[in-house]
Each structure stands twice: as structure tokens, then as C-alpha cells.
Design a protein around this motif. Structure first.
Motif, PDB file in Angstrom:
ATOM      1  N   UNK A   1       0.820  -1.218   0.000  1.00 27.32           N
ATOM      2  CA  UNK A   1       0.000   0.000   0.000  1.00 27.32           C
ATOM      3  C   UNK A   1       0.847   1.259   0.000  1.00 27.32           C
ATOM      4  N   UNK A   2       0.395   2.247  -0.742  1.00 24.44           N
ATOM      5  CA  UNK A   2       1.052   3.548  -0.756  1.00 24.44           C
ATOM      6  C   UNK A   2       0.836   4.223   0.601  1.00 24.44           C
ATOM      7  N   UNK A   3       1.638   5.239   0.925  1.00 22.88           N
ATOM      8  CA  UNK A   3       1.407   5.972   2.181  1.00 22.88           C
ATOM      9  C   UNK A   3      -0.011   6.530   2.272  1.00 22.88           C
ATOM     10  N   UNK A   4      -0.541   6.974   1.129  1.00 25.58           N
ATOM     11  CA  UNK A   4      -1.902   7.522   1.137  1.00 25.58           C
ATOM     12  C   UNK A   4      -2.933   6.439   1.442  1.00 25.58           C
ATOM     13  N   UNK A   5      -2.774   5.257   0.842  1.00 25.17           N
ATOM     14  CA  UNK A   5      -3.710   4.171   1.108  1.00 25.17           C
ATOM     15  C   UNK A   5      -3.584   3.691   2.547  1.00 25.17           C
ATOM     16  N   UNK A   6      -2.368   3.629   3.052  1.00 20.02           N
ATOM     17  CA  UNK A   6      -2.162   3.212   4.429  1.00 20.02           C
ATOM     18  C   UNK A   6      -2.834   4.185   5.391  1.00 20.02           C
ATOM     19  N   UNK A   7      -2.724   5.470   5.099  1.00 22.92           N
ATOM     20  CA  UNK A   7      -3.363   6.479   5.932  1.00 22.92           C
ATOM     21  C   UNK A   7      -4.880   6.342   5.868  1.00 22.92           C
ATOM     22  N   UNK A   8      -5.403   6.083   4.685  1.00 24.23           N
ATOM     23  CA  UNK A   8      -6.840   5.885   4.524  1.00 24.23           C
ATOM     24  C   UNK A   8      -7.321   4.714   5.381  1.00 24.23           C
ATOM     25  N   UNK A   9      -6.600   3.608   5.349  1.00 20.79           N
ATOM     26  CA  UNK A   9      -6.989   2.429   6.118  1.00 20.79           C
ATOM     27  C   UNK A   9      -6.887   2.686   7.619  1.00 20.79           C
ATOM     28  N   UNK A  10      -5.876   3.442   8.025  1.00 25.73           N
ATOM     29  CA  UNK A  10      -5.692   3.733   9.448  1.00 25.73           C
ATOM     30  C   UNK A  10      -6.811   4.599  10.002  1.00 25.73           C
ATOM     31  N   UNK A  11      -7.450   5.376   9.131  1.00 23.45           N
ATOM     32  CA  UNK A  11      -8.485   6.320   9.580  1.00 23.45           C
ATOM     33  C   UNK A  11      -9.903   5.889   9.177  1.00 23.45           C
ATOM     34  N   UNK A  12     -10.077   4.613   8.885  1.00 23.01           N
ATOM     35  CA  UNK A  12     -11.398   4.122   8.502  1.00 23.01           C
ATOM     36  C   UNK A  12     -12.428   4.386   9.591  1.00 23.01           C
TER      37      UNK A  12
ATOM     38  N   UNK B   1      -7.603  -4.769   9.889  1.00 27.17           N
ATOM     39  CA  UNK B   1      -6.847  -4.030   8.872  1.00 27.17           C
ATOM     40  C   UNK B   1      -6.519  -2.623   9.376  1.00 27.17           C
ATOM     41  N   UNK B   2      -7.482  -1.974   9.994  1.00 26.67           N
ATOM     42  CA  UNK B   2      -7.251  -0.630  10.515  1.00 26.67           C
ATOM     43  C   UNK B   2      -6.122  -0.624  11.545  1.00 26.67           C
ATOM     44  N   UNK B   3      -6.162  -1.567  12.484  1.00 28.46           N
ATOM     45  CA  UNK B   3      -5.130  -1.634  13.521  1.00 28.46           C
ATOM     46  C   UNK B   3      -3.761  -1.906  12.898  1.00 28.46           C
ATOM     47  N   UNK B   4      -3.702  -2.808  11.938  1.00 26.21           N
ATOM     48  CA  UNK B   4      -2.438  -3.110  11.279  1.00 26.21           C
ATOM     49  C   UNK B   4      -1.899  -1.899  10.531  1.00 26.21           C
ATOM     50  N   UNK B   5      -2.780  -1.157   9.870  1.00 23.51           N
ATOM     51  CA  UNK B   5      -2.353   0.031   9.127  1.00 23.51           C
ATOM     52  C   UNK B   5      -1.768   1.089  10.052  1.00 23.51           C
ATOM     53  N   UNK B   6      -2.201   1.091  11.291  1.00 26.11           N
ATOM     54  CA  UNK B   6      -1.685   2.050  12.261  1.00 26.11           C
ATOM     55  C   UNK B   6      -0.333   1.622  12.833  1.00 26.11           C
ATOM     56  N   UNK B   7       0.015   0.341  12.666  1.00 23.30           N
ATOM     57  CA  UNK B   7       1.209  -0.191  13.308  1.00 23.30           C
ATOM     58  C   UNK B   7       2.403  -0.377  12.368  1.00 23.30           C
ATOM     59  N   UNK B   8       2.134  -0.519  11.064  1.00 24.99           N
ATOM     60  CA  UNK B   8       3.210  -0.825  10.117  1.00 24.99           C
ATOM     61  C   UNK B   8       3.596   0.417   9.321  1.00 24.99           C
ATOM     62  N   UNK B   9       4.878   0.504   8.975  1.00 26.70           N
ATOM     63  CA  UNK B   9       5.337   1.618   8.148  1.00 26.70           C
ATOM     64  C   UNK B   9       5.610   1.140   6.730  1.00 26.70           C
ATOM     65  N   UNK B  10       5.918   2.069   5.858  1.00 25.79           N
ATOM     66  CA  UNK B  10       6.060   1.754   4.431  1.00 25.79           C
ATOM     67  C   UNK B  10       7.218   0.789   4.168  1.00 25.79           C
ATOM     68  N   UNK B  11       8.332   0.972   4.868  1.00 27.31           N
ATOM     69  CA  UNK B  11       9.480   0.094   4.650  1.00 27.31           C
ATOM     70  C   UNK B  11       9.154  -1.338   5.066  1.00 27.31           C
ATOM     71  N   UNK B  12       8.467  -1.509   6.185  1.00 24.47           N
ATOM     72  CA  UNK B  12       8.074  -2.838   6.634  1.00 24.47           C
ATOM     73  C   UNK B  12       7.145  -3.512   5.621  1.00 24.47           C
ATOM     74  N   UNK B  13       6.215  -2.749   5.094  1.00 24.07           N
ATOM     75  CA  UNK B  13       5.249  -3.312   4.155  1.00 24.07           C
ATOM     76  C   UNK B  13       5.897  -3.645   2.819  1.00 24.07           C
TER      77      UNK B  13
END
Length: 225
Positions: free
Chosen positions: A30-41, A58-70
Motif C-alpha cells: 500500500x502507498x502511504x496515502x492508502x495506508x493512511x486511509x486504512x488507518x483512519x477508517x 486491517x485498521x489496527x495493522x495500518x496504524x502499526x506498520x510503516x512503508x518500509x516494513x510493508x
């Protein structure tokens, strides 16, 4: 594509959106924008069902992982050195080999429906992300019997096993929640399509097989863009 505007229900729009979301997540990390979208669902946690549980995961995971990890996780799962832990292709799950008869049948059906593959795309058309893209388009632009036929022929028989394999893959962390979401969604789709297959008249055009799409998807749609 016809000039007439097809009425799309709120439920169908939501289904199409989920297909496109799954396509985006399975095509690449996921792009940073998509990750942010998922984190704020915005999720109604009071609804006690598998989809709600999956969205919350999915929301909780999006809040915990960064782009490099993904990026590292996606590479290990789907690319790897030589090959990843998961081969995300329909033909593999249906026959145990790549570039097999299911892919040839899929290419015929995509041509009839008006889909075209981009010249710079190297992935076969039976990549799970491409199939999700097609379903998202069919929901918005094609009658229900075409959706049913495509799903039954190219997705329904193996998608559950794909979700289970992804959830159990050694490197799956964020993508274990994606697998949970996909599994819950496709179980709902299977139930809906089962009811639809009972409701469609026997003599409905295309109910037994895909017919050439002369009007619904006449304009080519590029895959995996």
C-alpha cells in the motif's frame, strides 16, 4: 461502453470499492496515502460480523506498520528471490501450474468482455489483483449475470484457498489482516452469487456461459494499470 447511464445501487458501489481496494493491496504494497486511509477508517464496531472484525484488524495493522516494513513484507510474500511465498495466480490454485488452460480461457473471456492488457504489464491476467479489478468494473458496468459467470469461472473455485494460504504465509503480518478481509468479503460474495444463480431464469442470456459483450464493456479497459 454504452452512453446510457447504468444505475448502481449503494451496495454494488461498496462491493466494487472493496474489489478495487483488494486489487490495490494485492498488486503492490500500500502507498502511504492508502495506508493512511486504512488507518483512519470509520468502522461501526457495534456490528458483530466477520467483515467488521476484518476491517478493525486491517485498521489496527495500518496504524502499526510503516512503508518500509510493508515493502519488505510484500516482497517476501509475492516476489521473493526467484519466487515469493505465495503465487497469486488463479491457474496455480486451480491446476497447480502456471500459464495453464484456465489462463487461456480467461484471456478469451476478457477479450469478449472488452478488456485489454497494458503493453508494459508483465504479470499474467490471472493475477488475483487483475481479477479483482475486472470484478470491480463488471459490478459497475455489466449486468449481474456477467458478474456471476465471470466469478464462477475464474475466481470462486479457488479464492478461499488463496486467502487461507496468504493468512498462513510465514511473512504475513499486515497481509494476514488483508487475507482476513478478503476471506470475509469473498464468503459474502459466494453467498450472494449462489442466491443470484437461483434467481436468474434458465433462458437468461449468459446465465450458463459468458457471451460476447457487444454493449456493456465495448470500450477496452486496461488491466493492472
Amino acid at each position: 461502453m454504452t452512453e446510457s447511464v447504468r444505475q448502481v445501487s449503494e451496495n454494488d458501489q461498496l462491493r466494487a470499492d472493496i474489489y478495487q481496494l483488494l486489487a490495490a493491496l494485492l498488486r503492490r504494497q500500500p502507498s502511504p496515502e492508502l495506508l493512511q486511509f486504512l488507518a483512519n477508517l470509520e468502522i461501526d464496531a457495534n456490528e458483530d460480523n466477520e467483515m467488521t472484525k476484518a476491517w478493525l484488524s486491517v485498521q489496527l495493522a495500518a496504524q502499526q506498520f510503516n512503508n518500509e516494513q510493508l515493502e519488505d513484507e510484500y516482497f517476501a510474500l509475492f516476489l521473493g528471490v526467484g519466487s515469493g511465498e505465495i503465487l497469486p495466480y488463479g491457474s496455480w490454485f486451480m491446476t497447480g501450474s502456471l500459464m495453464d488452460k484456465p489462463l487461456a480461457l480467461l484471456r478469451q473471456d476478457l477479450m469478449q468482455l472488452g478488456f485489454e492488457r497494458e503493453d508494459n504489464v508483465k504479470e499474467p491476467e490471472d493475477h488475483v489483483a487483475a481479477l479483482c479489478e475486472v470484478m470491480g468494473t463488471l459490478i459497475l458496468e455489466a449486468p449481474s449475470y456477467r458478474q456471476l459467470a465471470f466469478y464462477q469461472r475464474h475466481i470462486g473455485s479457488w479464492i478461499g484457498r488463496f486467502c487461507d494460504s496468504l493468512a498462513k504465509a510465514p511473512s504475513a503480518a499486515f497481509y494476514a489482516t488483508v487475507a482476513q478481509l478478503a476471506k470475509a468479503f469473498f464468503e459474502m460474495e459466494a453467498s450472494a452469487f449462489e442466491q443470484l444463480s437461483l434467481d436468474i431464469p434458465v433462458n437468461c442470456p449468459g446465465s450458463a456461459d459468458l457471451q460476447p459483450a457487444t454493449s456493456d464493456l465495448a470500450k477496452p479497459v486496461e488491466l493492472m494499470n
